[in-house]
Design an enzyme around this catalytic site. Structure first.
Site, PDB file in Angstrom:
ATOM      1  N   GLN A  45       0.836  -1.203   0.000  1.00 10.27           N
ATOM      2  CA  GLN A  45       0.000   0.000   0.000  1.00 10.27           C
ATOM      3  C   GLN A  45       0.875   1.258   0.000  1.00 10.27           C
ATOM      4  O   GLN A  45       0.546   2.243  -0.655  1.00 10.27           O
ATOM      5  CB  GLN A  45      -0.940  -0.030   1.215  1.00 10.27           C
ATOM      6  CG  GLN A  45      -2.100   0.941   1.140  1.00 10.27           C
ATOM      7  CD  GLN A  45      -3.083   0.637   0.017  1.00 10.27           C
ATOM      8  OE1 GLN A  45      -3.178  -0.492  -0.452  1.00 10.27           O
ATOM      9  NE2 GLN A  45      -3.797   1.646  -0.439  1.00 10.27           N
ATOM     10  N   VAL A  79      -6.541   6.646  -3.341  1.00  5.09           N
ATOM     11  CA  VAL A  79      -5.732   5.570  -2.751  1.00  5.09           C
ATOM     12  C   VAL A  79      -5.789   5.703  -1.237  1.00  5.09           C
ATOM     13  O   VAL A  79      -5.665   6.805  -0.707  1.00  5.09           O
ATOM     14  CB  VAL A  79      -4.247   5.680  -3.204  1.00  5.09           C
ATOM     15  CG1 VAL A  79      -3.422   4.547  -2.631  1.00  5.09           C
ATOM     16  CG2 VAL A  79      -4.153   5.713  -4.719  1.00  5.09           C
ATOM     17  N   SER A 136      -6.288   0.570   4.383  1.00  2.00           N
ATOM     18  CA  SER A 136      -6.874  -0.219   3.302  1.00  2.00           C
ATOM     19  C   SER A 136      -7.423  -1.525   3.837  1.00  2.00           C
ATOM     20  O   SER A 136      -6.737  -2.260   4.552  1.00  2.00           O
ATOM     21  CB  SER A 136      -5.827  -0.541   2.233  1.00  2.00           C
ATOM     22  OG  SER A 136      -6.352  -1.532   1.358  1.00  2.00           O
ATOM     23  N   HIS A 170      -7.837  -4.086   2.253  1.00  2.00           N
ATOM     24  CA  HIS A 170      -7.132  -5.220   1.636  1.00  2.00           C
ATOM     25  C   HIS A 170      -6.062  -5.797   2.562  1.00  2.00           C
ATOM     26  O   HIS A 170      -5.688  -6.951   2.425  1.00  2.00           O
ATOM     27  CB  HIS A 170      -6.540  -4.826   0.285  1.00  2.00           C
ATOM     28  CG  HIS A 170      -7.592  -4.695  -0.773  1.00  2.00           C
ATOM     29  ND1 HIS A 170      -8.099  -5.775  -1.457  1.00  2.00           N
ATOM     30  CD2 HIS A 170      -8.267  -3.615  -1.227  1.00  2.00           C
ATOM     31  CE1 HIS A 170      -9.025  -5.368  -2.299  1.00  2.00           C
ATOM     32  NE2 HIS A 170      -9.154  -4.055  -2.179  1.00  2.00           N
ATOM     33  N   ASP A 194     -11.328  -7.608  -4.597  1.00  2.00           N
ATOM     34  CA  ASP A 194     -11.790  -6.828  -5.749  1.00  2.00           C
ATOM     35  C   ASP A 194     -11.995  -7.836  -6.868  1.00  2.00           C
ATOM     36  O   ASP A 194     -11.043  -8.529  -7.249  1.00  2.00           O
ATOM     37  CB  ASP A 194     -10.718  -5.830  -6.202  1.00  2.00           C
ATOM     38  CG  ASP A 194     -10.540  -4.671  -5.232  1.00  2.00           C
ATOM     39  OD1 ASP A 194     -11.418  -4.475  -4.371  1.00  2.00           O
ATOM     40  OD2 ASP A 194      -9.520  -3.981  -5.347  1.00  2.00           O
ATOM     41  N   GLU A 224     -17.856   1.389  -4.987  1.00  2.00           N
ATOM     42  CA  GLU A 224     -16.950   0.440  -5.654  1.00  2.00           C
ATOM     43  C   GLU A 224     -17.721  -0.847  -5.869  1.00  2.00           C
ATOM     44  O   GLU A 224     -17.858  -1.673  -4.961  1.00  2.00           O
ATOM     45  CB  GLU A 224     -15.707   0.156  -4.781  1.00  2.00           C
ATOM     46  CG  GLU A 224     -14.762   1.331  -4.672  1.00  2.00           C
ATOM     47  CD  GLU A 224     -13.408   0.960  -4.061  1.00  2.00           C
ATOM     48  OE1 GLU A 224     -13.198  -0.217  -3.685  1.00  2.00           O
ATOM     49  OE2 GLU A 224     -12.557   1.864  -3.976  1.00  2.00           O
ATOM     50  N   HIS A 267     -15.706  -4.288  -5.040  1.00  2.00           N
ATOM     51  CA  HIS A 267     -15.027  -4.588  -3.768  1.00  2.00           C
ATOM     52  C   HIS A 267     -15.992  -5.242  -2.766  1.00  2.00           C
ATOM     53  O   HIS A 267     -16.944  -4.609  -2.314  1.00  2.00           O
ATOM     54  CB  HIS A 267     -14.447  -3.288  -3.189  1.00  2.00           C
ATOM     55  CG  HIS A 267     -13.696  -3.456  -1.896  1.00  2.00           C
ATOM     56  ND1 HIS A 267     -12.337  -3.206  -1.778  1.00  2.00           N
ATOM     57  CD2 HIS A 267     -14.107  -3.835  -0.651  1.00  2.00           C
ATOM     58  CE1 HIS A 267     -11.957  -3.430  -0.523  1.00  2.00           C
ATOM     59  NE2 HIS A 267     -13.011  -3.806   0.182  1.00  2.00           N
TER      60      HIS A 267
END
Ligand SMILES: [Zn+2]
Length: 190
Positions: free
Chosen positions: A61, A91, A97, A99, A106, A158, A161
């Site tokens: 990231q 970002v 994040s 993730h 995603d 999104e 996601h």
């Protein structure tokens, strides 16, 4: 229930136990069986999914953000501070994040993968995007950044996601049209 966003960040040392899934992606080992069920059901419905981006480390990231900042500095001639401010609109800050949790994916369609394409808003209109929006909750996954959810999530819509939250929470969130932020607040206040 792990909530990660701009106000709730993970430390740089947070790394879940990881297991590999399709397309060289990795997820938290605890969500693999639900992920497999979700993707198998999608495929059976004629909406085959490809995991485009699952777990991303803190360091990944950092480099995504830095790459974005340098691009803005060189292409638009922005100062570092201004470039960073702009980059952070699209970002996440390292640690912010989802993730990094290993609980998010995603998704891409097989044709997007073939075309070498990254995630796009067009996903919402694909068979895959529509199937996920309607059925992911049955497997414990939610659309994490819904339309009109930005006020709570701080992130724009999104369609690609998805986040694992477990079947009970997913069912509630889906049927009450909530964001994860609203749901977490609700269970804390109980
Ligand atoms: Zn994502």
């Amino acid at each position: 229930m792990l909530l990660v966003n701009v106000n709730h960040r993970l430390s740089s040392s947070f790394v879940p136990n990881l297991t590999s899934v399709d397309n060289n992606q990795r997820l938290d080992s605890r969500v693999i069986s639900s992920y497999d069920k979700l993707t198998a059901a999608a495929k059976a419905a004629g909406a085959e999914l490809v995991g485009g981006s699952g777990y991303r480390s803190y360091e990944q990231q950092v480099s995504v953000l830095n790459r974005n900042i340098s691009q803005l500095e060189s292409s638009k001639g922005l100062s570092y501070a201004k470039a960073k401010q702009t980059a952070l609109k699209t970002v996440n800050n390292p640690g912010a994040s989802e993730h990094q949790t290993g609980l998010a994916m995603d998704f891409l369609t097989p044709s997007e993968i073939q075309a070498g394409s990254d995630v796009t808003q067009a996903f919402a209109k694909t068979k895959q995007g529509k199937w996920l929006a309607k059925n992911s909750w049955k497997y414990g996954w939610i659309l994490r950044y819904p339309k009109d959810g930005k006020k709570y999530t701080h992130i724009s819509y999104e369609s690609w996601h998805y986040r694992y939250v477990g079947k009970k929470a997913a069912k509630y969130i889906y049927h009450h049209h909530l964001t994860l932020e609203q749901y977490v607040k609700k269970i804390k206040n109980k």
